[in-house]
Design an enzyme around this catalytic site. Structure first.
Site, PDB file in Angstrom:
ATOM      1  N   ARG A  92      30.255  63.025  68.016  1.00  0.00           N
ATOM      2  CA  ARG A  92      30.115  63.151  69.448  1.00  0.00           C
ATOM      3  C   ARG A  92      28.950  62.308  69.922  1.00  0.00           C
ATOM      4  O   ARG A  92      27.830  62.487  69.483  1.00  0.00           O
ATOM      5  CB  ARG A  92      29.894  64.624  69.788  1.00  0.00           C
ATOM      6  CG  ARG A  92      29.893  64.893  71.261  1.00  0.00           C
ATOM      7  CD  ARG A  92      30.045  66.361  71.541  1.00  0.00           C
ATOM      8  NE  ARG A  92      28.923  67.172  71.112  1.00  0.00           N
ATOM      9  CZ  ARG A  92      28.616  68.333  71.659  1.00  0.00           C
ATOM     10  NH1 ARG A  92      29.369  68.817  72.629  1.00  0.00           N
ATOM     11  NH2 ARG A  92      27.602  69.031  71.226  1.00  0.00           N
TER      12      ARG A  92
ATOM     13  N   THR B 233      27.402  60.625  76.241  1.00  0.00           N
ATOM     14  CA  THR B 233      28.643  60.743  77.013  1.00  0.00           C
ATOM     15  C   THR B 233      29.419  62.000  76.625  1.00  0.00           C
ATOM     16  O   THR B 233      30.327  62.412  77.342  1.00  0.00           O
ATOM     17  CB  THR B 233      29.556  59.527  76.748  1.00  0.00           C
ATOM     18  OG1 THR B 233      29.915  59.555  75.346  1.00  0.00           O
ATOM     19  CG2 THR B 233      28.861  58.217  77.050  1.00  0.00           C
TER      20      THR B 233
ATOM     21  N   ASP C 157      24.115  74.372  66.220  1.00  0.00           N
ATOM     22  CA  ASP C 157      24.907  73.276  65.652  1.00  0.00           C
ATOM     23  C   ASP C 157      25.486  73.731  64.313  1.00  0.00           C
ATOM     24  O   ASP C 157      24.757  73.945  63.343  1.00  0.00           O
ATOM     25  CB  ASP C 157      24.036  72.035  65.466  1.00  0.00           C
ATOM     26  CG  ASP C 157      24.875  70.832  65.055  1.00  0.00           C
ATOM     27  OD1 ASP C 157      24.896  69.842  65.803  1.00  0.00           O
ATOM     28  OD2 ASP C 157      25.519  70.886  63.984  1.00  0.00           O
TER      29      ASP C 157
ATOM     30  N   ASP D 174      24.718  71.454  61.263  1.00  0.00           N
ATOM     31  CA  ASP D 174      23.323  71.568  60.811  1.00  0.00           C
ATOM     32  C   ASP D 174      23.092  72.894  60.102  1.00  0.00           C
ATOM     33  O   ASP D 174      22.385  72.952  59.087  1.00  0.00           O
ATOM     34  CB  ASP D 174      22.366  71.462  62.007  1.00  0.00           C
ATOM     35  CG  ASP D 174      22.192  70.017  62.457  1.00  0.00           C
ATOM     36  OD1 ASP D 174      22.533  69.102  61.684  1.00  0.00           O
ATOM     37  OD2 ASP D 174      21.724  69.815  63.588  1.00  0.00           O
TER      38      ASP D 174
HETATM   39  N1  URA Z   1      29.138  71.766  68.142  1.00  0.00           N
HETATM   40  C1  URA Z   1      28.314  72.667  67.555  1.00  0.00           C
HETATM   41  O1  URA Z   1      28.059  72.597  66.362  1.00  0.00           O
HETATM   42  N2  URA Z   1      27.808  73.655  68.324  1.00  0.00           N
HETATM   43  C2  URA Z   1      28.075  73.788  69.636  1.00  0.00           C
HETATM   44  O2  URA Z   1      27.580  74.726  70.274  1.00  0.00           O
HETATM   45  C3  URA Z   1      28.920  72.828  70.234  1.00  0.00           C
HETATM   46  C4  URA Z   1      29.447  71.823  69.463  1.00  0.00           C
END
Ligand code: URA
Length: 210
Positions: free
Chosen positions: A105, A109, A201, A204
């Protein structure tokens, strides 16, 4: 599946999801919980897989017994967080073929950028289960499903851990034929495209990066 969105409210799923959301949960704990929840969600997403009948012999007598029939399965991980859901499904359906869609991602954008695509042959003959823990904006999910359809897939399901209303709406608009199974429909996205209250995330947290 007839519903576009199925939220699995099973107590075990909800309990494990609470542990995953908790920021105090370790990387190892997060990975193990994702593995376990994925198996419970896989139970739901495969609920209507067609059965045939085969003749076997038990130690007692011959019998007709149900066996999975019809389309073979392709499991597609949307990299990288989708990899945390792969093994859970593969333990249940070891014969599934596996594909990968690499999308990241763009943080400005929020649009998906493709960097890898490899799926099994004969996608048109397979039930395809795409896995990605987080259905957030829906941009990368829609792009991944676009690619799977271009590769011939016609029977696709989407398995995620958390979904945002915005992502569900985007998927419904772009791919109304793709049922979604999730453990929770959360409140909203924040201005950075993160799910709220969410779990942060997912990549992560499962790989210990950041
Ligand atoms: N991707 C993620 O890992 N967490 C989110 O909250 C949104 C997209």
């Amino acid at each position: 599946m007839t519903e576009h969105l199925t939220v699995v409210k099973h107590p075990l799923v909800q309990h494990k999801l609470t542990l995953m959301r908790d920021k105090g949960t370790s990387t190892a704990g997060f990975r193990r919980l994702l593995h376990e929840i994925t198996q419970l969600l896989a139970y739901e997403i495969t609920r209507e897989m067609p059965l045939a009948s085969t003749t076997i012999e038990t130690p007692m007598e011959e019998m007709e017994s149900p066996i999975l029939a019809g389309k073979k399965l392709a499991l597609v991980s949307i990299l990288r967080a989708g990899n945390g859901m792969l093994d859970g499904v593969l333990e249940l359906i070891p014969s599934a073929r596996v594909g990968f869609v690499g999308l990241y991602r763009d943080e400005e954008t929020l649009q998906p950028v493709q960097y890898y695509f490899k799926v099994p042959k004969g996608m048109h003959d397979r039930l395809v289960i795409a896995v990605d823990p987080m259905l957030a904006t829906g941009n990368s999910s829609v792009a991944a499903i676009d690619l799977l359809k271009e590769a011939g897939a016609t029977d696709i399901r989407f398995l995620c851990l958390l979904a945002a209303p915005e992502g569900v709406a985007r998927m419904k608009e772009a791919h109304p034929d793709v049922p979604i199974v999730t453990a929770s429909l959360d409140r909203e996205l924040n201005e950075k495209g993160y799910i709220m209250p969410g779990l942060g995330d997912a990549g992560d947290r499962m790989f210990g990066t950041k």
